[in-house]
Design an enzyme around this catalytic site. Structure first.
Site, PDB file in Angstrom:
ATOM      1  N   LYS A 149       3.247 -15.515   2.852  1.00 28.49           N
ATOM      2  CA  LYS A 149       3.419 -16.230   1.551  1.00 28.49           C
ATOM      3  C   LYS A 149       4.977 -16.462   1.539  1.00 28.49           C
ATOM      4  O   LYS A 149       5.643 -16.085   0.704  1.00 28.49           O
ATOM      5  CB  LYS A 149       2.835 -15.457   0.396  1.00 28.49           C
ATOM      6  CG  LYS A 149       2.744 -16.038  -0.941  1.00 28.49           C
ATOM      7  CD  LYS A 149       1.838 -17.191  -1.089  1.00 28.49           C
ATOM      8  CE  LYS A 149       2.232 -18.011  -2.435  1.00 28.49           C
ATOM      9  NZ  LYS A 149       0.901 -19.197  -2.582  1.00 28.49           N
ATOM     10  N   ASP A 178      -2.898 -18.546   0.662  1.00 25.70           N
ATOM     11  CA  ASP A 178      -3.796 -19.075  -0.029  1.00 25.70           C
ATOM     12  C   ASP A 178      -4.556 -20.395   0.774  1.00 25.70           C
ATOM     13  O   ASP A 178      -5.688 -20.400   0.802  1.00 25.70           O
ATOM     14  CB  ASP A 178      -3.165 -19.749  -1.448  1.00 25.70           C
ATOM     15  CG  ASP A 178      -1.934 -20.443  -1.102  1.00 25.70           C
ATOM     16  OD1 ASP A 178      -1.400 -20.465  -0.127  1.00 25.70           O
ATOM     17  OD2 ASP A 178      -1.276 -20.859  -2.159  1.00 25.70           O
ATOM     18  N   ASP A 195      -6.233  -7.086   4.405  1.00 24.60           N
ATOM     19  CA  ASP A 195      -7.344  -6.394   3.448  1.00 24.60           C
ATOM     20  C   ASP A 195      -8.362  -7.639   3.065  1.00 24.60           C
ATOM     21  O   ASP A 195      -9.578  -7.479   3.329  1.00 24.60           O
ATOM     22  CB  ASP A 195      -6.886  -5.435   2.624  1.00 24.60           C
ATOM     23  CG  ASP A 195      -7.864  -4.887   1.818  1.00 24.60           C
ATOM     24  OD1 ASP A 195      -8.934  -4.425   2.532  1.00 24.60           O
ATOM     25  OD2 ASP A 195      -7.952  -4.923   0.510  1.00 24.60           O
ATOM     26  N   ASP A 242     -12.415  -9.152   4.451  1.00 24.23           N
ATOM     27  CA  ASP A 242     -13.501  -9.168   3.494  1.00 24.23           C
ATOM     28  C   ASP A 242     -14.048 -10.382   3.525  1.00 24.23           C
ATOM     29  O   ASP A 242     -15.175 -10.845   3.459  1.00 24.23           O
ATOM     30  CB  ASP A 242     -13.273  -8.416   2.254  1.00 24.23           C
ATOM     31  CG  ASP A 242     -13.745  -7.179   1.875  1.00 24.23           C
ATOM     32  OD1 ASP A 242     -13.485  -6.473   3.111  1.00 24.23           O
ATOM     33  OD2 ASP A 242     -14.306  -6.633   0.837  1.00 24.23           O
ATOM     34  N   TYR A 282       0.695  -1.108  -0.203  1.00 27.94           N
ATOM     35  CA  TYR A 282       0.071   0.039   0.136  1.00 27.94           C
ATOM     36  C   TYR A 282       0.914   1.262  -0.011  1.00 27.94           C
ATOM     37  O   TYR A 282       0.402   2.286  -0.394  1.00 27.94           O
ATOM     38  CB  TYR A 282      -0.868  -0.032   1.417  1.00 27.94           C
ATOM     39  CG  TYR A 282      -2.272  -0.640   1.009  1.00 27.94           C
ATOM     40  CD1 TYR A 282      -2.143  -2.024   0.980  1.00 27.94           C
ATOM     41  CD2 TYR A 282      -3.240  -0.128   1.233  1.00 27.94           C
ATOM     42  CE1 TYR A 282      -3.315  -2.681   1.043  1.00 27.94           C
ATOM     43  CE2 TYR A 282      -4.723  -0.932   1.201  1.00 27.94           C
ATOM     44  CZ  TYR A 282      -4.507  -2.118   0.871  1.00 27.94           C
ATOM     45  OH  TYR A 282      -5.870  -2.760   0.970  1.00 27.94           O
TER      46      TYR A 282
HETATM   47  C1  IPM Z   1     -10.179  -1.362   4.032  1.00 29.85           C
HETATM   48  C2  IPM Z   1     -10.662  -1.011   2.562  1.00 29.85           C
HETATM   49  C3  IPM Z   1      -9.458   0.036   2.207  1.00 29.85           C
HETATM   50  C4  IPM Z   1      -8.392  -0.668   2.280  1.00 29.85           C
HETATM   51  C5  IPM Z   1      -9.526   0.953   0.869  1.00 29.85           C
HETATM   52  C6  IPM Z   1     -10.824   1.709   0.834  1.00 29.85           C
HETATM   53  C7  IPM Z   1      -8.356   1.670   0.588  1.00 29.85           C
HETATM   54  O1  IPM Z   1     -10.762  -1.866   1.596  1.00 29.85           O
HETATM   55  O2  IPM Z   1     -10.344  -0.824   4.935  1.00 29.85           O
HETATM   56  O3  IPM Z   1     -10.438  -2.409   4.113  1.00 29.85           O
HETATM   57  O4  IPM Z   1      -8.029  -1.398   1.150  1.00 29.85           O
HETATM   58  O5  IPM Z   1      -7.475  -0.802   3.369  1.00 29.85           O
HETATM   59 MG    MG Z   2     -10.937  -3.876   2.488  1.00 27.83          MG
END
Ligand code: IPM
Ligand code: MG
Length: 368
Positions: free
Chosen positions: A189, A221, A245, A249, A141
């Protein structure tokens, strides 16, 4: 206690969910005799529209002198074509970096009333309780160079970490594991990336300082697969920025909806930024249908981690649970029964479920 809270609603559903969280915090302040002073500032696409930059200097200044920061969400198709260093997401990455918030805690707790809301089988998700500790200010990032080359025909991003950056987040992982079940899964990884081999080295070194914690190394993975086939094998997961990240999700499907997940971004002195894991959801913005619980639970994390208000935080979490148990839910939670309510009504239901209120109601009814 008197606390200064900066609110950064941002884009999309950010404003609506922030209102819900503010209402809940005001109710907490009233019941526990605190004073929360809110100041709103711009970030993301909203800040681009109003100030021409996703992170105005004034926003950074305000956050720097606050007790804690609440953030809604940033981004949306409206700003898809702005140049990369001015995108709304830059505002979010910039505030994390400039406040030095390297430790991102993402608890994934399955509320029992929502187990049927997950697309996964109930016997897989029931009872899972995971904390993802994600590194937040390094890795791909932020590494440089990150650019197009050869007239746009090649590209480079850089995955960069210092040993010290890995050490401090790995320590957070161990500390969290020690306070929970004593099991830490480190995700990397290491079969491919040098950065991951260094990460694994640091984890093994630190493990010597935490003999009560058992450590397991998992390749990312395999971790992605196990997270949805056997989530109960995890307690605390510590991992670098991009892996965290993606996995967070993925982990949200365990709870039934991405709208449920809160997060805390911390540094060592307790100052923190609190935001739901979900994004700005521009497709449903302004309709009063977004789930405010991820934001409300983030506010609870703020009370716990930045203000030391454990009782108040637990009260919000309990009231959220009771609201769901009562059958109230937003449209994203596929409960098949109960009552669908809007964003602000959901926040109101949570407030109605505060125990002091129910105690006073109980007293009233016993006199009627
Ligand atoms: C998160 C989001 C952010 C990230 C984006 C919006 C930059 O996906 O907080 O998980 O990737 O950190
Ligand atoms: Mg995210």
């Amino acid at each position: 206690m008197r606390k200064q809270i900066i609110m950064l609603p941002g884009d999309g559903v950010g404003q609506e969910i922030m209102e819900g969280a503010k209402a809940v915090l005001n109710a907490v302040a009233g019941e526990y005799h605190h004073e929360f002073v809110f100041h709103e500032h711009a970030i993301g696409g909203d800040a681009i529209d109003r100030y021409g930059t996703p992170l105005p200097e004034e926003t950074v200044k305000a956050c720097n002198s606050a007790d804690a920061v609440l953030l809604g969400a940033v981004g949306g198709p409206k700003w898809d074509d702005v140049e990369p260093r001015k995108r709304p997401e830059r505002g979010l990455l910039g505030i994390r970096k400039s406040l030095g918030l390297f430790a991102n805690l993402r608890p994934v707790t399955g509320f029992s009333s929502l187990v049927h809301s997950s697309p996964l089988k109930t016997e897989i998700v029931d009872g899972c309780d995971i904390l993802i500790v994600r590194e937040l200010t390094g890795g791909l990032y932020f590494g440089t160079p990150s650019e197009r080359r050869d007239e746009g025909n090649s590209v480079v991003d850089t995955l960069q970490y210092t040993r010290a950056e890995i050490e401090r987040i790995v320590e957070k992982g161990f500390e969290a594991a020690r306070m929970r079940s004593g099991h830490l899964t480190s995700v990397d990884k290491a079969n491919v990336l040098e950065s991951s081999r260094m990460w694994r080295e640091v984890v093994n070194e630190k493990a010597k300082d935490y003999p009560e914690v058992t450590v397991e190394h998992l390749l990312v993975d395999a971790a992605a697969m196990k997270l949805i086939t056997n989530p109960r094998q995890f307690d605390v997961i510590v991992t670098e920025n991009l892996f965290g990240d993606i996995l967070s999700d993925e982990a949200s499907v365990l709870t039934g909806s991405l709208g449920m997940l809160p997060s805390a971004s911390l540094r060592t002195d307790g100052v923190g930024l609190y935001e739901p894991v979900h994004g700005s959801a521009p497709d449903i913005a302004g309709q009063d249908i977004a789930n405010p619980l991820g934001m409300i639970l983030s506010a609870a994390m703020m009370l716990r981690h930045s203000f030391g208000m454990e009782e108040e935080a637990a009260e919000i979490e309990r009231a959220v649970n009771e609201t769901l148990e009562g059958g109230f839910h937003t449209v994203d939670l596929d409960l098949k029964k109960g009552k669908i309510v809007g964003t602000q009504d959901m926040a109101e239901k949570v407030i109605e479920n505060f125990s002091t209120k129910s105690i006073s109601n109980a007293i009233c009814s016993s006199y009627m």
